[in-house]
Design a protein around this motif. Structure first.
Motif, short mmCIF file in Angstrom:
data_model
loop_
_atom_site.label_atom_id
_atom_site.label_comp_id
_atom_site.label_asym_id
_atom_site.label_seq_id
_atom_site.Cartn_x
_atom_site.Cartn_y
_atom_site.Cartn_z
N LEU A 57 0.86 -1.17 0.00
CA LEU A 57 0.00 0.00 0.00
C LEU A 57 0.90 1.22 0.00
O LEU A 57 1.97 1.21 0.61
CB LEU A 57 -0.87 0.05 1.26
CG LEU A 57 -2.12 -0.81 1.21
CD1 LEU A 57 -1.81 -2.21 1.63
CD2 LEU A 57 -3.17 -0.20 2.08
N TYR A 58 0.45 2.27 -0.68
CA TYR A 58 1.21 3.51 -0.65
C TYR A 58 0.28 4.68 -0.90
O TYR A 58 -0.79 4.53 -1.50
CB TYR A 58 2.37 3.51 -1.65
CG TYR A 58 2.05 3.02 -3.03
CD1 TYR A 58 1.56 3.89 -4.01
CD2 TYR A 58 2.26 1.69 -3.39
CE1 TYR A 58 1.30 3.45 -5.29
CE2 TYR A 58 1.99 1.24 -4.66
CZ TYR A 58 1.51 2.12 -5.62
OH TYR A 58 1.24 1.68 -6.89
N ASN A 59 0.70 5.85 -0.40
CA ASN A 59 -0.10 7.05 -0.63
C ASN A 59 0.24 7.63 -2.00
O ASN A 59 1.11 7.12 -2.71
CB ASN A 59 0.07 8.06 0.51
CG ASN A 59 1.50 8.48 0.74
OD1 ASN A 59 2.42 7.99 0.10
ND2 ASN A 59 1.70 9.40 1.66
N SER A 60 -0.47 8.69 -2.38
CA SER A 60 -0.38 9.22 -3.74
C SER A 60 1.03 9.58 -4.18
O SER A 60 1.42 9.32 -5.31
CB SER A 60 -1.27 10.45 -3.88
OG SER A 60 -2.61 10.09 -3.76
N ASP A 61 1.79 10.20 -3.29
CA ASP A 61 3.14 10.61 -3.69
C ASP A 61 4.21 9.57 -3.32
O ASP A 61 5.40 9.83 -3.45
CB ASP A 61 3.49 11.97 -3.09
CG ASP A 61 3.57 11.96 -1.57
OD1 ASP A 61 3.42 10.89 -0.94
OD2 ASP A 61 3.79 13.05 -0.99
N GLY A 104 -2.88 11.08 3.98
CA GLY A 104 -3.46 11.69 2.79
C GLY A 104 -4.83 11.13 2.49
O GLY A 104 -5.33 10.24 3.19
N ASP A 105 -5.43 11.65 1.43
CA ASP A 105 -6.80 11.25 1.11
C ASP A 105 -6.90 10.19 0.02
O ASP A 105 -7.98 9.91 -0.49
CB ASP A 105 -7.66 12.47 0.76
CG ASP A 105 -7.21 13.20 -0.49
OD1 ASP A 105 -6.21 12.78 -1.12
OD2 ASP A 105 -7.86 14.20 -0.84
N ALA A 106 -5.77 9.57 -0.32
CA ALA A 106 -5.77 8.49 -1.30
C ALA A 106 -4.72 7.46 -0.92
O ALA A 106 -3.65 7.80 -0.41
CB ALA A 106 -5.52 9.02 -2.70
N THR A 107 -5.05 6.22 -1.17
CA THR A 107 -4.08 5.14 -0.99
C THR A 107 -4.23 4.17 -2.16
O THR A 107 -5.33 3.99 -2.69
CB THR A 107 -4.26 4.41 0.36
OG1 THR A 107 -3.15 3.54 0.59
CG2 THR A 107 -5.53 3.59 0.41
N VAL A 108 -3.13 3.58 -2.56
CA VAL A 108 -3.14 2.60 -3.65
C VAL A 108 -2.82 1.24 -3.04
O VAL A 108 -1.86 1.10 -2.27
CB VAL A 108 -2.10 2.96 -4.73
CG1 VAL A 108 -2.03 1.87 -5.80
CG2 VAL A 108 -2.42 4.31 -5.36
N ILE A 109 -3.63 0.26 -3.38
CA ILE A 109 -3.36 -1.13 -3.03
C ILE A 109 -2.72 -1.74 -4.27
O ILE A 109 -3.27 -1.62 -5.37
CB ILE A 109 -4.65 -1.91 -2.70
CG1 ILE A 109 -5.45 -1.20 -1.62
CG2 ILE A 109 -4.32 -3.34 -2.29
CD1 ILE A 109 -6.84 -1.80 -1.43
#
Length: 123
Positions: free
Chosen positions: A81-85, A111-116
């Protein structure tokens, strides 16, 4: 995630702060049904392995924390998982993180987004 009224939640929290039977709220819970088949995108790599990615966004959130109710990692599979930047990266999670009840959670990302991101090795 759907929009919600943060100020209304703050007002509720201020009203409940003196009630000993009301636990401290750390966030807004959303029930979702995201999985590898109904959400996200798959990318095939040259060696035949694949990567699946799903970005989850909740406008103006301070952080996002995920809970999984059917968590199972096969041999060689890796989850990140990681945030936008990409200033925060969590993982890799692997079969070592499997449990008999299949419940799992990951730490929040700021932050307001996370990527799986799931890496699937060649079968």
């Amino acid at each position: 995630m759907p929009h919600f009224d943060v100020e209304a939640m703050y007002d509720e929290d201020r009203m409940n702060i003196s009630k000993p039977d009301v636990p401290f709220r750390y966030g807004k819970v959303f029930e979702v049904n995201f999985d590898l088949n109904n959400s996200g995108t798959w990318t095939s790599l040259q060696d035949g392995s694949r990567v699946w990615r799903l970005e989850i966004t909740s406008q103006n959130a301070y952080s996002l924390n995920l809970f999984y109710d059917e968590f199972y990692m096969p041999e060689g599979g890796l989850l990140y998982l990681y945030n936008s930047d990409k200033s925060e990266v969590i993982g890799a999670f692997s079969k070592l993180n499997n449990t008999s009840d299949r419940y799992f959670s990951t730490a929040p990302t700021r932050g307001d987004a996370t990527v799986i991101e799931y890496y699937e090795p060649v079968h």
